[in-house]
Design an enzyme around this catalytic site. Structure first.
Site, PDB file in Angstrom:
ATOM      1  N   SER A 243      28.827  32.979 -35.868  1.00  0.00           N
ATOM      2  CA  SER A 243      30.286  33.086 -35.763  1.00  0.00           C
ATOM      3  C   SER A 243      30.880  31.821 -35.176  1.00  0.00           C
ATOM      4  CB  SER A 243      30.662  34.323 -34.949  1.00  0.00           C
ATOM      5  OG  SER A 243      30.006  34.334 -33.691  1.00  0.00           O
ATOM      6  N   ARG A 244      31.027  31.756 -33.862  1.00  0.00           N
ATOM      7  CA  ARG A 244      31.529  30.576 -33.167  1.00  0.00           C
ATOM      8  C   ARG A 244      30.745  30.432 -31.869  1.00  0.00           C
ATOM      9  NH1 ARG A 244      33.462  29.326 -37.274  1.00  0.00           N
ATOM     10  NH2 ARG A 244      35.586  28.618 -37.760  1.00  0.00           N
ATOM     11  N   GLU A 273      29.969  20.859 -30.679  1.00  0.00           N
ATOM     12  CA  GLU A 273      29.143  20.573 -31.855  1.00  0.00           C
ATOM     13  C   GLU A 273      29.303  19.108 -32.235  1.00  0.00           C
ATOM     14  OE1 GLU A 273      29.372  25.026 -33.896  1.00  0.00           O
ATOM     15  OE2 GLU A 273      30.470  23.367 -34.809  1.00  0.00           O
ATOM     16  N   HIS A 292      25.971  24.163 -38.009  1.00  0.00           N
ATOM     17  CA  HIS A 292      27.162  24.873 -38.499  1.00  0.00           C
ATOM     18  C   HIS A 292      27.271  24.761 -40.028  1.00  0.00           C
ATOM     19  CE1 HIS A 292      31.414  26.283 -37.156  1.00  0.00           C
ATOM     20  NE2 HIS A 292      31.037  26.893 -38.266  1.00  0.00           N
TER      21      HIS A 292
END
Length: 327
Positions: A243-244, A273, A292
């Site tokens: 997700s995050r 990130e 990601h």
């Protein structure tokens, strides 16, 4: 229409780290007059009233009040991907600007990656690869084993489009599927994948061999998984986050992994990130991290671009906007 001026659309740049893909430009330029941020800043006086939409790729260009004030005819922001946590929806709405995203086209690939992370972590693929190619390896130890995925219990936190597709894949692995969601799915949907609803996230955490996070980042889900939640999980459990990064308290996760409160983690997202190169998560053998890449396939990224194009054209024509994000 032929001879009609194409709508001016602001982008960050073309190519590079965060720019519009070069092989998307030909398609986009059939629909829009693309204006990079550099071009805009160099010719603000002329372009400020021309730009009617923003094409937001990789969270760029950054949208703040200063930019919004300088674009009086802006009608819509088309955002790539599902997450809109980088956008101030109330601010955009106050300027009469609509927002769209691309929630459906990313679901399949992101669910695939969730399963890939589960398999990679449980079967220790990264460690296995390193062992197989190491110049120091003389033999493969017979007691080097992983954990079973088939038949294990998977807890899905966030049963939206992506979470449900993960459940469909997990069913093929004969997994027992638990899920926690703001709203319970209907009985037909639950039955289709054999999913059991957990009203309380604690019940899911206690029972699951794998906990997969597939929620939007909101004030309610920020650090949803912290020290307390990690301690509720089995010591043999693995946390998977697609997700995050901010959905997990990263410091608490490091501590839990170091102290074997949980067995392992598999993360497609972190904060920031990328992580600083000396971050402790990068030093742990019981962690798998990918950059990601949930939606990162060529076909899906092109579909995202086409969806964003459709949303911009609808917004500028005063038609219902596909995948409009509402407050």
């Amino acid at each position: 229409m032929e001879g009609q001026e194409l709508p001016y659309v602001l982008i960050d740049c073309i190519g590079g780290k965060h720019g519009v893909y070069e092989d998307h430009v030909e398609f986009l330029e059939k629909h829009f007059h693309l204006v990079t941020m550099k071009e805009y800043l160099e010719n603000k006086k002329f372009l400020s009233k021309k730009i009617r939409a923003i094409y937001m790729w990789y969270h760029k260009p950054v949208i703040n009040e200063e930019l919004l004030q300088s674009l009086p005819n802006l009608k819509i922001v088309a955002n790539s991907g599902v997450g809109i946590d980088h956008l101030d929806l109330k601010l955009l709405s106050s300027y009469g600007v609509k927002v769209s995203n691309t929630p459906f086209v990313v679901s399949t690939d992101t669910a695939d990656l969730g399963m890939a992370l589960m398999l990679a972590s449980s079967r220790r693929l990264v460690e296995g690869y390193q062992m197989a190619v190491s110049p120091d390896t003389e033999y493969f130890p017979a007691d080097w084993v992983g954990a079973e995925v088939s038949g294990a219990t998977l807890g899905i936190v966030g049963m939206g489009n992506i979470g449900y597709k993960v459940a469909e894949r997990a069913k093929a692995f004969e997994m027992k599927i638990l899920y926690h969601n703001r709203n319970q799915r209907n009985k037909e949907e639950e039955s289709s994948v054999g999913a059991i609803y957990c009203k309380k996230i604690d019940d899911l955490l206690r029972q699951s061999d794998f906990v997969l996070l597939s929620v939007n980042l909101t004030p309610q889900t920020c650090r949803l998984i912290g020290k307390r939640e990690l301690e509720l999980m089995k010591p043999t459990a693995t946390l998977i986050n697609i997700s995050r990064g901010l959905v997990v308290d990263q410091d608490a996760l490091v501590e839990a992994l170091q102290n074997r409160v949980i067995k392992a983690a598999a993360l497609d997202v972190t904060y920031p990130e990328p992580l600083p190169r000396d971050h402790p998560l990068l030093q742990l053998r019981n962690v798998v991290i990918t950059p990601h890449i949930g939606s990162a396939t060529k076909k899906t990224r092109r579909l995202m671009m086409e969806n964003m194009t459709d949303s911009i054209e609808a917004g500028l024509a005063g038609l219902p906007v596909p995948n409009e994000v509402l407050l």
